[in-house]
Scaffold this motif. Structure first.
Motif, PDB file in Angstrom:
ATOM      1  N   MET A 192       0.844  -1.182   0.000  1.00 36.70           N
ATOM      2  CA  MET A 192       0.000   0.000   0.000  1.00 36.70           C
ATOM      3  C   MET A 192       0.887   1.241   0.000  1.00 36.70           C
ATOM      4  O   MET A 192       1.905   1.283   0.676  1.00 36.70           O
ATOM      5  N   LEU A 193       0.472   2.234  -0.779  1.00 36.67           N
ATOM      6  CA  LEU A 193       1.279   3.441  -0.949  1.00 36.67           C
ATOM      7  C   LEU A 193       0.470   4.652  -0.516  1.00 36.67           C
ATOM      8  O   LEU A 193      -0.706   4.792  -0.859  1.00 36.67           O
ATOM      9  N   THR A 194       1.097   5.568   0.233  1.00 39.54           N
ATOM     10  CA  THR A 194       0.442   6.816   0.596  1.00 39.54           C
ATOM     11  C   THR A 194       1.471   7.939   0.606  1.00 39.54           C
ATOM     12  O   THR A 194       2.672   7.694   0.444  1.00 39.54           O
ATOM     13  N   ASP A 224      -3.225   7.343   9.746  1.00 36.87           N
ATOM     14  CA  ASP A 224      -4.680   7.308   9.631  1.00 36.87           C
ATOM     15  C   ASP A 224      -5.145   5.991   9.005  1.00 36.87           C
ATOM     16  O   ASP A 224      -6.166   5.425   9.414  1.00 36.87           O
ATOM     17  N   ILE A 225      -4.419   5.513   8.010  1.00 39.18           N
ATOM     18  CA  ILE A 225      -4.766   4.237   7.383  1.00 39.18           C
ATOM     19  C   ILE A 225      -4.663   3.103   8.399  1.00 39.18           C
ATOM     20  O   ILE A 225      -5.547   2.246   8.493  1.00 39.18           O
ATOM     21  N   GLU A 236      -7.127  -0.562  10.105  1.00 35.87           N
ATOM     22  CA  GLU A 236      -6.452  -1.632  10.856  1.00 35.87           C
ATOM     23  C   GLU A 236      -5.441  -2.373   9.977  1.00 35.87           C
ATOM     24  O   GLU A 236      -5.349  -3.599   9.987  1.00 35.87           O
ATOM     25  N   VAL A 237      -4.660  -1.570   9.242  1.00 34.83           N
ATOM     26  CA  VAL A 237      -3.600  -2.099   8.389  1.00 34.83           C
ATOM     27  C   VAL A 237      -2.274  -1.973   9.124  1.00 34.83           C
ATOM     28  O   VAL A 237      -1.997  -0.940   9.744  1.00 34.83           O
ATOM     29  N   GLY A 238      -1.444  -3.006   9.077  1.00 38.73           N
ATOM     30  CA  GLY A 238      -0.133  -2.941   9.717  1.00 38.73           C
ATOM     31  C   GLY A 238       0.758  -1.917   9.044  1.00 38.73           C
ATOM     32  O   GLY A 238       0.776  -1.815   7.809  1.00 38.73           O
ATOM     33  N   ARG A 239       1.498  -1.146   9.846  1.00 37.13           N
ATOM     34  CA  ARG A 239       2.361  -0.100   9.282  1.00 37.13           C
ATOM     35  C   ARG A 239       3.386  -0.665   8.322  1.00 37.13           C
ATOM     36  O   ARG A 239       3.786   0.000   7.347  1.00 37.13           O
TER      37      ARG A 239
END
Length: 248
Positions: free
Chosen positions: A1-3, A11-12, A17-20
């Motif tokens: 995942m990219l932000t 915030d994601i 509830e996504v692992g960092r």
């Protein structure tokens, strides 16, 4: 995942509830079109945009509530800014904000340009004395990065990713968590910061240099290898994230 920022990554993680470890952070690239412009006001006149004389505070973007433009209108009522104009680019102020500006006696110093070309935006960054970004939340904060790339001082809030993008190269004003747009002390502090960016030449020169250096972190050539590494990681061609966030 990219932000695009550590703020967005947090915030994601919290909301989804996504692992960092599953999130890569790569800032938004700022084109080299965004750079200091000489004779910016003459270029604007060629596009039919005539700016008022005297100090100019630039505000760009929409008027959504989170943009916290109420605080900026209140800050423009600071006595030290009585000779300054607010140059609005993009969405026009809402009727409520117009009424507030009229009540505070600053409506006559608000210049509404509406949507303009990208070339005009770049020239406006150079023609104005300072850019204001008082948002109560931003996942990134393009005006902050663009203004720094153009060598324009910035006054922004401490919310969302704005301090992260600023990287110590702007003036950051803490907002009131209970009333981000209404606290008179915060409005005065924001107004005095705008005043300093306009009047303190040595400090302004320092902000310009810091901003230009910080903007390098968002140039395409800086972000390209980070983006490549993020895609490689996502596709399983890298074991661990061996890169740092360009937005932090």
């Amino acid at each position: 995942m990219l932000t695009v920022s550590e703020c967005s990554a947090r915030d994601i993680c919290r909301l989804l509830e996504v692992g960092r470890e599953r999130i890569s952070v790569v800032g938004v690239p700022i084109s080299h079109t965004y750079a200091p412009r000489l004779n910016a006001e003459a270029a604007l006149r060629a596009e039919g945009i005539e700016l008022p004389s005297g100090p100019k505070v630039m505000s760009i973007g929409d008027c959504a509530r989170y943009k916290n433009l109420e605080l900026l209108v209140r800050a423009m009522a600071t006595p030290a800014l009585s000779g300054a104009h607010l140059v609005r680019v993009g969405a026009r102020l809402s009727s409520g904000l117009v009424r507030l500006a009229e009540t505070l006696g600053v409506a006559g110093r608000v210049v509404e340009l509406g949507p303009v070309s990208r070339e005009a935006v770049v020239c406006l960054y150079s023609a104005c004395d300072v850019v204001a970004q008082p948002s109560s939340y931003e996942g990134f904060g393009m005006p902050v990065a663009e203004a720094m790339a153009c060598g324009t001082p910035v006054v922004c809030s401490d919310r969302g990713a704005l301090p992260e993008v600023a990287g110590g190269a702007t003036m950051v004003i803490p907002l009131d968590p209970e009333a981000p747009g209404k606290n008179p002390e915060v409005a005065r502090a924001f107004g005095h910061a705008l005043e300093r960016a306009i009047d303190d030449e040595l400090f302004t020169a320092e902000l310009r240099e810091k901003g230009l250096r910080r903007a390098v972190a968002f140039r395409p050539e800086t972000l390209a290898p980070l983006l490549e590494a993020a895609y490689a990681l996502a596709m399983g061609r890298a074991g661990t994230p061996a890169f740092e966030s360009a937005a932090g």
